[in-house]
Design a protein around this motif. Structure first.
Motif, mmCIF file in Angstrom:
data_model
loop_
_atom_site.group_PDB
_atom_site.id
_atom_site.type_symbol
_atom_site.label_atom_id
_atom_site.label_comp_id
_atom_site.label_asym_id
_atom_site.label_seq_id
_atom_site.Cartn_x
_atom_site.Cartn_y
_atom_site.Cartn_z
ATOM 1 N N ASN A 1 -7.995 4.828 6.479
ATOM 2 C CA ASN A 1 -9.391 4.738 6.931
ATOM 3 C C ASN A 1 -9.825 3.318 7.291
ATOM 4 O O ASN A 1 -10.970 3.095 7.619
ATOM 5 N N ASN A 2 -8.874 2.358 7.198
ATOM 6 C CA ASN A 2 -9.096 1.010 7.741
ATOM 7 C C ASN A 2 -10.219 0.229 7.070
ATOM 8 O O ASN A 2 -10.869 -0.596 7.680
ATOM 9 N N ASN A 3 -10.443 0.470 5.797
ATOM 10 C CA ASN A 3 -11.491 -0.283 5.091
ATOM 11 C C ASN A 3 -10.901 -1.369 4.188
ATOM 12 O O ASN A 3 -11.564 -1.892 3.300
ATOM 13 N N CYS A 4 -9.604 -1.712 4.441
ATOM 14 C CA CYS A 4 -8.891 -2.646 3.555
ATOM 15 C C CYS A 4 -9.658 -3.947 3.364
ATOM 16 O O CYS A 4 -9.591 -4.557 2.312
ATOM 17 N N CYS B 1 -2.210 6.009 0.932
ATOM 18 C CA CYS B 1 -3.156 5.446 1.912
ATOM 19 C C CYS B 1 -3.562 6.545 2.891
ATOM 20 O O CYS B 1 -2.719 7.279 3.392
ATOM 21 N N CYS B 2 -4.877 6.653 3.154
ATOM 22 C CA CYS B 2 -5.343 7.676 4.095
ATOM 23 C C CYS B 2 -5.752 7.061 5.425
ATOM 24 O O CYS B 2 -6.324 7.736 6.269
ATOM 25 N N CYS C 1 -10.304 -1.583 -0.602
ATOM 26 C CA CYS C 1 -9.776 -0.228 -0.425
ATOM 27 C C CYS C 1 -10.569 0.687 -1.359
ATOM 28 O O CYS C 1 -10.475 0.557 -2.574
ATOM 29 N N ARG D 1 0.866 -1.199 0.000
ATOM 30 C CA ARG D 1 0.000 0.000 0.000
ATOM 31 C C ARG D 1 0.886 1.227 0.000
ATOM 32 O O ARG D 1 2.025 1.190 0.466
#
Ligand SMILES: Cc1cc2nc3c(=O)[nH]c(=O)nc-3n(C[C@H](O)[C@H](O)[C@H](O)COP(=O)(O)OP(=O)(O)OC[C@H]3O[C@@H](n4cnc5c(N)ncnc54)[C@H](O)[C@@H]3O)c2cc1C
Ligand code: SF4
Length: 545
Positions: free
Chosen positions: A220-223, A217-218, A227, A205
């Protein structure tokens, strides 16, 4: 130029392994045709699927990828449908409930992106510890391909060799590591107090920069399950590039037969389209890159007069040696917020515990604090308590902030008894479903009993958890390996050191299926390194005519 019927290189499967070979072959001037069982979808469609899931399914990444009738996959969130496609048996059957989707782009749509390399010792288990097998080559042979794989996928990692795993590299990572979130930092500090190093993970990433047209990558933990901005590598990001280079991609094309001809060379593959109409595709070289389950399944489906055990199977090793890193999960609760969930879903692991002389007796293990946001599980758990209104809100916030998960992933050994065969049960197209017998084995069980779980108990105590629950059953890690094991001896292995089938000079079976041993770390980078090595062999074989 490829067309829909023929190409220099016919690649089955558009996951990271298939796409890696497609890009390399196209760059070398070869024509490429890719056949993909699943549908082709845009990123926003997956994001919308996820947004519209009922709350009870929000914590299940694969629910955002509904399977198509012609390309079923395992749905891990549903006991009924999980057992319906992948038939499992044996003492640890549930520990092989692998997750992968049959969509164009494959399983990297929803992977965590962690990219560990094997160590030199991971590749020499037999000669060093008297267990498992040795690879057909050593780490130094694989190292340049690891580097190519890291640059192709855009892998970030530490520049300080003291923090690298293993610190044997010919080039630095293309980018620096992602920072730890507060929960991971707390875990790192606790580990250090008992003499363990929690290292930053190498991961595909973009940390702070754009790379290969992907944004940074920002955090936001939605991997899982996707993403939304494409900062994490997934093979779907490469599909337009493959087409811009002249590659042809055919979605909804389920390959069910590999056809052999003179000198046992492969001359065609056959696929069903979504209307169950059969088509035949010819080529010079063929690559089956459908992952460690679907690749052996296709070979076993392809029995013919020359290959009565199935294609590439004169050794009777196709479908054997199925591996994954059997996982033990520990759930912890703290008195105060720990805040996992800031940044990507995983960013670090303890790796030193995977190496040592003890490997003659039991397996090594990777240990990590998961960094996936806890809000999904917290919501479900709080609802189950029957809470409503402000009490519900307060409990969700407490559980999301104060709970965590420590995961142990154990190194597997290749074992002939862990075997994929064809079930009598058929799928919508009338193709046999895969059946897998799975036993994690005493090597792994001894590690959990005597080594890895005791270490995790010390870690949990050092963290100061007020409650903990360490699982007693093994779970799947989703790293599918074995099935077409690599080796120098054609009577005991399926592919050679270039992932070429011993039995068929123009058939390549790269990726997880070819891996000889698995190590303790996530294995996709090794699959891609093997794909790079196979690409070189494919290109020189084509050039040699
Ligand atoms: C939740 C989750 C998290 C993960 N996280 C990590 C991680 O952090 N690090 C890591 O190393 N690994 C991780 N993995 C594993 C990783 O995703 C896989 O190892 C990797 O994607 C495998 O790539 P592949 O190309 O070999 O196979 P796949 O990605 O499975 O691609 C195979 C392709 O072949 C197609 N196909 C299948 N059958 C046929 C057929 N009959 N005809 C035509 N096409 C067919 C499929 O539709 C698919 O597109 C994770 C997996 C999961 C489920
Ligand atoms: S943390 Fe967010 S931006 Fe970063 S890889 Fe995961 S989903 Fe993408």
């Amino acid at each position: 130029m490829a067309n829909a019927d023929s190409a220099d290189v016919v690649i089955v499967g558009t996951g990271v392994v298939g796409c890696t070979i497609a890009l390399e072959a196209l760059a070398a001037g070869c024509s490429v045709l890719m056949l993909e069982a699943g549908p082709r979808v845009e990123r926003w469609q997956i994001v919308e699927n996820f947004r519209n899931l009922p709350p009870s399914l929000k914590a299940h990444w694969d629910a955002a990828y509904p399977p198509k009738p012609w390309a079923p996959h395992l749905e891990t969130y549903s006991e009924a449908s999980a057992g319906d496609y992948l038939q499992l048996e044996g003492p640890d059957a549930r520990a092989y409930q692998q997750g992968y989707v049959r969509y164009a782009g494959g399983a990297t749509w929803h992977w965590a992106g962690i990219c560990w390399r094997l160590t030199p010792d991971d590749m020499r288990l037999k000669s060093l510890y008297g267990v498992g097998r040795d690879w057909a080559f050593d780490y130094n042979t694989l190292e340049p391909y690891y580097t190519r794989a890291e640059y192709a996928m855009g892998v970030c990692g530490p520049s300080d060799p003291a923090l690298q795993w293993p610190p044997i590299r010919s080039k630095p990572y293309p980018m620096g590591p992602t920072p730890f979130g507060p929960g991971e930092q707390r875990f790192t500090d606790a580990a250090a107090r008992i003499g363990l190093r929690n290292l930053p993970s190498a991961q595909a990433r973009n940390s702070g920069i754009s790379y290969h047209d992907r944004p940074p990558c920002c955090g936001n933990n939605n991997c899982f399950p996707v993403c939304p901005i494409g900062a994490k590598y997934d093979a779907a990001t490469t599909l337009p590039k493959i087409e811009s280079m002249g590659g042809v991609i055919m979605p909804n094309a389920v390959v069910y037969r590999v056809e052999t001809g003179s000198k046992n060379a492969v001359q065609a593959v056959h696929f069903y389209d979504q209307d169950k109409v059969s088509h035949r595709v010819t080529g010079k070289l063929f690559v089956i890159a459908c992952n460690g389950i679907e690749t052996p399944k296709i070979l076993l489906l392809s029995k013919d007069q020359q290959n009565p055990n199935g294609v590439a199977n004169s050794s009777d090793q196709v479908g054997r040696n199925m591996m994954d890193q059997p996982k033990i999960i520990a759930k912890i609760t703290m008195a105060e917020p720990m805040w996992t969930g800031v940044g990507p879903v995983q960013s670090s692991s303890i790796m030193d515990t995977s190496q040592g002389a003890f490997r003659s007796e039991h397996s090594g293990a990777l240990i990590r604090m998961e960094n996936a946001a806890r809000s999904g599980q917290a919501g479900v758990a709080a609802l189950k308590k029957g809470l409503v209104g402000k009490a519900l809100d307060t409990e969700i916030r407490r559980l999301a902030a104060c709970t965590g998960q420590v995961t142990i992933e154990h190194e597997p050994l290749p074992s002939a008894i862990n075997r994929l065969t064809l079930s009598d049960k058929k799928d919508w197209l009338g193709l046999n479903k895969p059946n897998i017998y799975y036993d994690v084995g005493d090597y792994v069980r001894r590690s959990a009993d005597q080594y890895s779980v005791p270490i995790v108990k010390r870690l949990i105590a050092e963290l100061g958890a007020t409650e903990s629950e360490i699982g007693t059953e093994f779970a799947h890690s989703d790293h599918i390996m074995g099935g077409c094991i690599m080796g120098n001896d054609p009577s005991a292995s399926v592919v050679d050191a270039d992932c070429r089938a011993h039995d068929h000079a123009n058939l390549f079976l790269p990726g997880g299926a070819a891996m000889t041993t698995g190590g303790s770390g996530n294995s996709t980078l090794t699959m891609v390194a093997l794909a790079m090595k196979a690409s070189d062999a494919i290109i020189s074989q084509l050039k040699a005519g």
